[in-house]
Design a protein around this motif. Structure first.
Motif, PDB file in Angstrom:
ATOM      1  N   TRP A  99      40.808  10.712  71.187  1.00  0.00           N
ATOM      2  CA  TRP A  99      39.461  11.198  70.890  1.00  0.00           C
ATOM      3  C   TRP A  99      39.082  11.011  69.411  1.00  0.00           C
ATOM      4  N   THR A 100      39.629   9.981  68.792  1.00  0.00           N
ATOM      5  CA  THR A 100      39.314   9.662  67.396  1.00  0.00           C
ATOM      6  C   THR A 100      38.503   8.374  67.341  1.00  0.00           C
ATOM      7  N   ASP A 101      37.479   8.366  66.501  1.00  0.00           N
ATOM      8  CA  ASP A 101      36.675   7.174  66.243  1.00  0.00           C
ATOM      9  C   ASP A 101      36.692   6.978  64.732  1.00  0.00           C
ATOM     10  N   ILE A 102      37.383   5.932  64.275  1.00  0.00           N
ATOM     11  CA  ILE A 102      37.582   5.731  62.843  1.00  0.00           C
ATOM     12  C   ILE A 102      37.121   4.331  62.445  1.00  0.00           C
ATOM     13  N   THR A 103      36.481   4.239  61.278  1.00  0.00           N
ATOM     14  CA  THR A 103      36.050   2.941  60.769  1.00  0.00           C
ATOM     15  C   THR A 103      36.751   2.657  59.448  1.00  0.00           C
ATOM     16  N   TYR A 104      36.894   1.378  59.147  1.00  0.00           N
ATOM     17  CA  TYR A 104      37.503   0.913  57.909  1.00  0.00           C
ATOM     18  C   TYR A 104      36.524  -0.050  57.238  1.00  0.00           C
ATOM     19  N   PRO A 105      35.461   0.464  56.588  1.00  0.00           N
ATOM     20  CA  PRO A 105      34.416  -0.416  56.061  1.00  0.00           C
ATOM     21  C   PRO A 105      34.826  -1.211  54.815  1.00  0.00           C
ATOM     22  N   ASN A 106      35.714  -0.684  53.988  1.00  0.00           N
ATOM     23  CA  ASN A 106      36.033  -1.342  52.721  1.00  0.00           C
ATOM     24  C   ASN A 106      37.411  -1.989  52.668  1.00  0.00           C
ATOM     25  N   ARG A 107      38.384  -1.365  53.277  1.00  0.00           N
ATOM     26  CA  ARG A 107      39.759  -1.888  53.238  1.00  0.00           C
ATOM     27  C   ARG A 107      40.370  -1.841  54.630  1.00  0.00           C
ATOM     28  N   PRO A 108      39.972  -2.757  55.515  1.00  0.00           N
ATOM     29  CA  PRO A 108      40.498  -2.723  56.882  1.00  0.00           C
ATOM     30  C   PRO A 108      41.972  -3.121  56.924  1.00  0.00           C
ATOM     31  N   PRO A 109      42.728  -2.485  57.812  1.00  0.00           N
ATOM     32  CA  PRO A 109      44.134  -2.876  57.963  1.00  0.00           C
ATOM     33  C   PRO A 109      44.251  -4.194  58.740  1.00  0.00           C
ATOM     34  N   LYS A 110      45.246  -4.969  58.391  1.00  0.00           N
ATOM     35  CA  LYS A 110      45.574  -6.197  59.119  1.00  0.00           C
ATOM     36  C   LYS A 110      46.673  -5.806  60.106  1.00  0.00           C
ATOM     37  N   VAL A 111      46.337  -5.756  61.401  1.00  0.00           N
ATOM     38  CA  VAL A 111      47.205  -5.156  62.415  1.00  0.00           C
ATOM     39  C   VAL A 111      48.033  -6.215  63.139  1.00  0.00           C
ATOM     40  N   SER A 112      49.344  -5.980  63.192  1.00  0.00           N
ATOM     41  CA  SER A 112      50.232  -6.921  63.873  1.00  0.00           C
ATOM     42  C   SER A 112      50.510  -6.528  65.330  1.00  0.00           C
ATOM     43  N   TYR A 113      50.595  -5.226  65.616  1.00  0.00           N
ATOM     44  CA  TYR A 113      50.733  -4.805  67.005  1.00  0.00           C
ATOM     45  C   TYR A 113      50.100  -3.436  67.195  1.00  0.00           C
ATOM     46  N   ILE A 114      49.768  -3.137  68.458  1.00  0.00           N
ATOM     47  CA  ILE A 114      49.271  -1.816  68.839  1.00  0.00           C
ATOM     48  C   ILE A 114      50.142  -1.282  69.959  1.00  0.00           C
ATOM     49  N   GLU A 115      50.251   0.036  70.000  1.00  0.00           N
ATOM     50  CA  GLU A 115      51.041   0.693  71.057  1.00  0.00           C
ATOM     51  C   GLU A 115      50.298   1.928  71.529  1.00  0.00           C
ATOM     52  N   ILE A 116      50.015   1.978  72.828  1.00  0.00           N
ATOM     53  CA  ILE A 116      49.459   3.178  73.433  1.00  0.00           C
ATOM     54  C   ILE A 116      50.627   4.042  73.889  1.00  0.00           C
ATOM     55  N   LEU A 117      50.627   5.287  73.452  1.00  0.00           N
ATOM     56  CA  LEU A 117      51.730   6.216  73.777  1.00  0.00           C
ATOM     57  C   LEU A 117      51.515   6.893  75.110  1.00  0.00           C
TER      58      LEU A 117
END
Length: 117
Positions: A99-117
């Motif tokens: 239930w989180t909605d987060i934005t990265y307008p200035n310094r976005p992360p460069k994502v290598s993998y995602i994991e749903i728990l």
């Protein structure tokens, strides 16, 4: 049939029945694998807005599991009803709760993998 043969046949039948019961009652491996799915309005899936080399993308995911994200820059994450961990190119793991909605307008992360728990 002698006693030894009866015992061997009975053991084989019991082993076969047990193996069949396990094979039909345990879930398959794919049932719990993360799925890249079409995004639909009103659904509570994990939704990620990202960009790389001038290309923008919006991707949705469902189900527990881990998947490569290809080192895309993430602009926004809406977790829906999913707890998420993503790993950035620096090797840091970041947890984002459901239930989180987060934005990265200035310094976005460069994502290598995602994991749903």
């Amino acid at each position: 049939m002698n006693q030894k043969t009866k015992k061997t046949v009975r053991s084989t039948v019991v082993a076969f029945a047990a193996a069949t019961a396990l094979a039909t009652t345990l879930p398959t491996g794919n049932a719990y694998a993360i799925d890249h799915i079409p995004c639909r309005a009103g659904e509570n899936y994990l939704k990620i807005w990202s960009h790389l080399n001038g290309k923008d993308s919006v991707d949705c995911y469902a189900n527990k599991g881990k998947i490569s994200f290809g080192n895309w820059w993430v602009d926004r994450i809406s977790t829906g009803n999913n707890d998420l961990i993503y790993s950035d190119a620096n090797g840091d793991s970041v947890r984002v709760n459901r239930w989180t909605d987060i934005t990265y307008p200035n310094r976005p992360p460069k994502v290598s993998y995602i994991e749903i728990l």
